[in-house]
Every structure is written in structure tokens, then in C-alpha cells.
Design an enzyme around this catalytic site. Structure first.
Site, PDB file in Angstrom:
ATOM      1  N   ILE A   1      19.785  45.845 -38.521  1.00 44.08           N
ATOM      2  CA  ILE A   1      20.953  45.799 -37.642  1.00 44.08           C
ATOM      3  C   ILE A   1      20.663  46.510 -36.335  1.00 44.08           C
ATOM      4  O   ILE A   1      21.004  46.007 -35.254  1.00 44.08           O
ATOM      5  CB  ILE A   1      22.176  46.410 -38.348  1.00 44.08           C
ATOM      6  CG1 ILE A   1      22.526  45.577 -39.580  1.00 44.08           C
ATOM      7  CG2 ILE A   1      23.368  46.504 -37.399  1.00 44.08           C
ATOM      8  CD1 ILE A   1      23.534  46.230 -40.507  1.00 44.08           C
TER       9      ILE A   1
ATOM     10  N   ASP B   1      13.943  56.836 -34.269  1.00 48.80           N
ATOM     11  CA  ASP B   1      13.526  56.367 -35.587  1.00 48.80           C
ATOM     12  C   ASP B   1      12.143  56.944 -35.840  1.00 48.80           C
ATOM     13  O   ASP B   1      11.191  56.602 -35.133  1.00 48.80           O
ATOM     14  CB  ASP B   1      13.490  54.840 -35.648  1.00 48.80           C
ATOM     15  CG  ASP B   1      13.273  54.327 -37.071  1.00 48.80           C
ATOM     16  OD1 ASP B   1      12.391  54.863 -37.768  1.00 48.80           O
ATOM     17  OD2 ASP B   1      13.980  53.381 -37.471  1.00 48.80           O
TER      18      ASP B   1
ATOM     19  N   ALA C   1      27.251  51.922 -40.450  1.00 46.04           N
ATOM     20  CA  ALA C   1      26.250  52.051 -41.510  1.00 46.04           C
ATOM     21  C   ALA C   1      26.937  52.432 -42.822  1.00 46.04           C
ATOM     22  O   ALA C   1      27.420  51.559 -43.545  1.00 46.04           O
ATOM     23  CB  ALA C   1      25.186  53.063 -41.108  1.00 46.04           C
ATOM     24  N   ARG C   2      26.991  53.699 -43.113  1.00 46.00           N
ATOM     25  CA  ARG C   2      27.707  54.230 -44.272  1.00 46.00           C
ATOM     26  C   ARG C   2      28.407  55.506 -43.836  1.00 46.00           C
ATOM     27  O   ARG C   2      27.865  56.306 -43.075  1.00 46.00           O
ATOM     28  CB  ARG C   2      26.754  54.524 -45.434  1.00 46.00           C
ATOM     29  CG  ARG C   2      26.155  53.290 -46.095  1.00 46.00           C
ATOM     30  CD  ARG C   2      27.207  52.480 -46.841  1.00 46.00           C
ATOM     31  NE  ARG C   2      26.636  51.340 -47.575  1.00 46.00           N
ATOM     32  CZ  ARG C   2      26.514  50.123 -47.078  1.00 46.00           C
ATOM     33  NH1 ARG C   2      26.899  49.879 -45.824  1.00 46.00           N
ATOM     34  NH2 ARG C   2      26.000  49.138 -47.798  1.00 46.00           N
TER      35      ARG C   2
ATOM     36  N   ASP D   1      33.773  51.874 -38.685  1.00 43.37           N
ATOM     37  CA  ASP D   1      34.002  50.758 -39.590  1.00 43.37           C
ATOM     38  C   ASP D   1      33.760  51.173 -41.036  1.00 43.37           C
ATOM     39  O   ASP D   1      34.082  50.421 -41.954  1.00 43.37           O
ATOM     40  CB  ASP D   1      33.072  49.592 -39.228  1.00 43.37           C
ATOM     41  CG  ASP D   1      33.441  48.311 -39.947  1.00 43.37           C
ATOM     42  OD1 ASP D   1      34.628  47.930 -39.899  1.00 43.37           O
ATOM     43  OD2 ASP D   1      32.558  47.697 -40.574  1.00 43.37           O
TER      44      ASP D   1
ATOM     45  N   GLU E   1      36.094  55.592 -48.682  1.00 37.22           N
ATOM     46  CA  GLU E   1      36.502  54.352 -48.047  1.00 37.22           C
ATOM     47  C   GLU E   1      37.497  53.628 -48.946  1.00 37.22           C
ATOM     48  O   GLU E   1      37.123  53.224 -50.050  1.00 37.22           O
ATOM     49  CB  GLU E   1      35.263  53.486 -47.826  1.00 37.22           C
ATOM     50  CG  GLU E   1      35.445  52.351 -46.850  1.00 37.22           C
ATOM     51  CD  GLU E   1      34.110  51.680 -46.523  1.00 37.22           C
ATOM     52  OE1 GLU E   1      33.918  50.537 -46.982  1.00 37.22           O
ATOM     53  OE2 GLU E   1      33.273  52.295 -45.842  1.00 37.22           O
TER      54      GLU E   1
ATOM     55  N   HIS F   1      35.740  48.144 -42.857  1.00 42.39           N
ATOM     56  CA  HIS F   1      34.465  47.488 -43.195  1.00 42.39           C
ATOM     57  C   HIS F   1      34.495  46.045 -42.694  1.00 42.39           C
ATOM     58  O   HIS F   1      34.066  45.110 -43.383  1.00 42.39           O
ATOM     59  CB  HIS F   1      34.220  47.542 -44.708  1.00 42.39           C
ATOM     60  CG  HIS F   1      32.794  47.835 -45.055  1.00 42.39           C
ATOM     61  ND1 HIS F   1      32.401  48.924 -45.790  1.00 42.39           N
ATOM     62  CD2 HIS F   1      31.646  47.172 -44.752  1.00 42.39           C
ATOM     63  CE1 HIS F   1      31.093  48.927 -45.930  1.00 42.39           C
ATOM     64  NE2 HIS F   1      30.614  47.870 -45.312  1.00 42.39           N
ATOM     65  N   LEU F   2      34.949  45.893 -41.470  1.00 40.81           N
ATOM     66  CA  LEU F   2      35.143  44.574 -40.861  1.00 40.81           C
ATOM     67  C   LEU F   2      33.855  43.997 -40.297  1.00 40.81           C
ATOM     68  O   LEU F   2      33.713  42.772 -40.177  1.00 40.81           O
ATOM     69  CB  LEU F   2      36.197  44.705 -39.750  1.00 40.81           C
ATOM     70  CG  LEU F   2      36.520  43.488 -38.898  1.00 40.81           C
ATOM     71  CD1 LEU F   2      37.175  42.418 -39.742  1.00 40.81           C
ATOM     72  CD2 LEU F   2      37.446  43.891 -37.736  1.00 40.81           C
TER      73      LEU F   2
END
Length: 343
Positions: free
Chosen positions: A174, A193, A253-254, A277, A282, A301-302
Site C-alpha cells: 500500500i 523503511d 494500517a492497524r 480508518d 475497533e 475500516h472504509l
């Protein structure tokens, strides 16, 4: 992992292993017809409990499992009941919830539609970067309240997307797609990263920086790090507190990758803004202060595939099955050695 055999395979026996709701959402009539053209497909409904007599009868003759949301773990007991199983094609992203060590030890080939699911998440992220840069949500709310024309020549110079700095945390599928979508726009793009070197960063067209610098310099920071034992609360209080005033943190992400208490303190104080999101938990409890914070946009979580975007997942899975049955091997394989870097 065993290599795919050369040449086409005999027509395989396949079954769906996911919740019936997931099967009906992702695999519409056209997709099921296409799947049945490729395989001898076990009758519906999809298997969401692999311990029942019906499931065991299906597993006994299955060569391929088409999995999705709600698939139970494919553990050693399940694999004993499926002696012919050679491949798993997942119609969603992460395989962590159902592909177990027993699958890798058997040499089962695994494919995932994560690349297809990355597309709408990246599109959502780009949209939020552009909208928050123009302060669209805040301005719309103020316009609704005042119902007057603002003096647009007095717009603060902090509003707009000209030469804003966007920080991307992790070059995941992503994250890389977001970088690609940002190219036509007038942004400076930073990347952190630890597994990307300077040469690869140059190919991506980004500036490779340390994590602290990413948060310190970014007008917007977008989180694309998978949730792993080492990434829980990776975005902690020090990083959040170092962000520029009025900077935006986007998390698709999370939720647990971000220290939510530290983030709540920052947005409630009005120092930064956030687009979330995903949260931890959640959804958030009904009385959580983030629900009432004007500096935060919460979506359920759209960003991931929904509605007509499910067809993209099905199409990728069908393409993978066609390749596997012809002996070509998967275009989107999941490798055991890469699991430590995947969501």
C-alpha cells in the site's frame, strides 16, 4: 516450498473456505461461474467450520482452497483431513489468520489478493492527503455554521497542497501504491523503511529518512506499517509530539501501530489533526473522546475493498487460479520467509 510442476495440472477439485457472507460479497455469480470453469467446485455454502462431517467430506478430495474473510485456521488437523490439498488462493489481503506453519511444512502454495486490496486503500489515502491539505472538512463545517462567504484572500498560507511534505511510513504494497499515486502531484515525499536502501528509494522517487525525521518534517504522515510484535505502538508519544503544528497523521494500517493515548492527547489539545480508518480497539468505545474531536476524521475500516471493489479481489484470485491450473505458478505468491514483513 515445492516448485510448481511444469505443464497444466489435471482439473482440480476446489472448495470455498470463508464465511458465507464473505463468499456472497466477494464472489458474485459471474465469478462463481468463472471459478467453476477452472475447477470442479464443491457445492455451496462456503465452509466456515472445517470440523463438521460435511467439511471433512469436502476436504478429503480437495486440491485447492479458495479462502476469504472468516476462513478458519488451516492447522495440522485440517490438513490431515485434506491429504490432496496443494494450494490456497486467498480472496483478501493478509493470510496470517488462517495459513499456519503446518501449511508451509506441507509445501502448500499460497497466493493472496493483497495487491488488489492495496488499490482502494492507496486511493483513500491520496484522497485524504489532498482533502486535509486543503482543510476541506474543517472549512465545510465552518461554512455550514456561518452560511457566509469567507474572505478567500485571507486564507492562511498553511492551507493548500503546493510543496507540502508527505511522509510515508513503510514501503509496503500500500505504501508503494501511495507513492505512485502521489507522483503527479506537487509534493515532497519522504519515506522511512529500514528495508529500503538509497538505490531503491531513488527508483521510487522519494527521499529516504529516519523515522524521527519523517515525523518532524512531514506536513502529513501516512502509516502503512503492518502490525507485528515489533511494531505495536511504533508510532509513540515522542514521534507524535515531534510533529509540526497542524500536521496530519493518517492511519490506514492497524490501530495498534499507533499509541492511541498519545495521539488522543495531541489531537484533543489541537496540536495536530488525524484521519483514522483503523483504531485500537475497533470500533472505539462509544464514550471515547476521539468521537467528539473536531480534529479527527474517523471512518469504519472504509479504505479497504468494499462494494464494487470486491470484484477486483475476485478477478485477481481467478487469475491466480487460472495460472496455477495451467502450471504457470502464482503471480502473487506469499512466501513464508516474507511473513515477518507482511500484515
Amino acid at each position: 516450498m515445492t516448485a510448481p510442476p511444469a505443464g497444466p495440472r489435471p482439473r482440480p477439485r476446489a472448495a470455498l473456505a470463508m464465511s458465507p457472507d464473505a463468499a456472497s460479497a466477494v464472489l458474485g455469480p459471474e465469478s462463481l461461474t468463472a471459478l467453476a470453469d477452472l475447477c470442479d467446485l464443491a457445492p455451496l455454502p462456503a465452509l466456515d467450520d472445517l470440523t463438521t462431517p460435511r467439511a471433512r467430506a469436502v476436504l478429503a478430495g480437495v486440491d485447492l482452497l479458495v479462502t476469504g474473510w472468516g476462513c478458519p485456521p488451516l492447522d495440522a488437523d485440517v490438513l490431515r483431513a485434506a491429504p490432496r490439498l496443494r494450494a490456497v488462493v486467498h480472496t483478501a489481503g493478509s493470510v496470517r489468520g488462517h495459513v499456519t506453519d503446518a501449511c508451509w511444512e506441507r509445501g502448500i502454495e499460497v497466493s493472496s489478493a493483497a495487491a488488489a486490496n492495496a488499490v482502494p486503500v492507496a486511493e483513500y489515502t491520496l484522497a485524504m492527503i489532498l482533502l486535509t491539505g486543503k482543510r476541506v472538512l474543517e472549512t465545510a463545517r465552518e461554512h455550514r455554521a456561518s452560511r457566509t462567504a469567507p474572505d478567500w484572500l485571507r486564507t492562511p498560507r498553511t492551507v493548500g497542497n503546493h510543496h507540502r511534505t508527505v511522509g510515508i511510513l513503510s514501503a509496503s504494497l500500500i505504501g508503494r501504491r501511495v507513492i505512485e499515486l502521489l507522483r503527479p502531484h506537487d509534493f515532497e515525499v519522504l519515506l522511512h523503511d529500514p528495508y529500503v536502501d538509497a538505490g531503491e528509494a531513488a527508483q521510487l522517487g522519494v527521499e529516504l529518512v529516519g523515522r524521527a525525521e519523517l515525523f518532524r518534517r512531514g506536513d502529513t504522515v501516512s502509516v502503512h506499517t503492518p502490525l507485528l510484535p515489533g511494531t505495536r505502538h511504533l508510532v509513540g508519544r515522542n514521534l507524535i509530539d515531534s510533529m509540526r503544528p497542524d500536521a496530519v497523521l493518517i492511519n490506514t494500517a492497524r490501530g495498534a501501530v499507533v499509541d492511541q493515548d498519545a495521539l488522543a492527547d495531541a489531537v484533543l489539545a489541537g496540536r495536530i489533526r488525524a484521519v483514522l480508518d483503523v483504531t485500537d480497539p475497533e470500533p472505539l468505545p462509544p464514550d471515547h473522546p476521539l468521537w467528539r474531536c473536531d480534529n479527527v476524521l474517523l471512518t469504519p475500516h472504509l479504505a479497504g475493498s468494499q462494494g464494487n471493489e470486491w470484484r477486483r479481489l475476485a478477478d485477481l484470485a481467478l487469475s491466480e487460479i487460472a495460472r496455477w491450473t495451467s502450471g504457470e505458478g502464482f503471480r502473487h505468491p506469499v512466501r513464508r520467509e516474507r511473513l515477518a514483513f507482511l500484515a
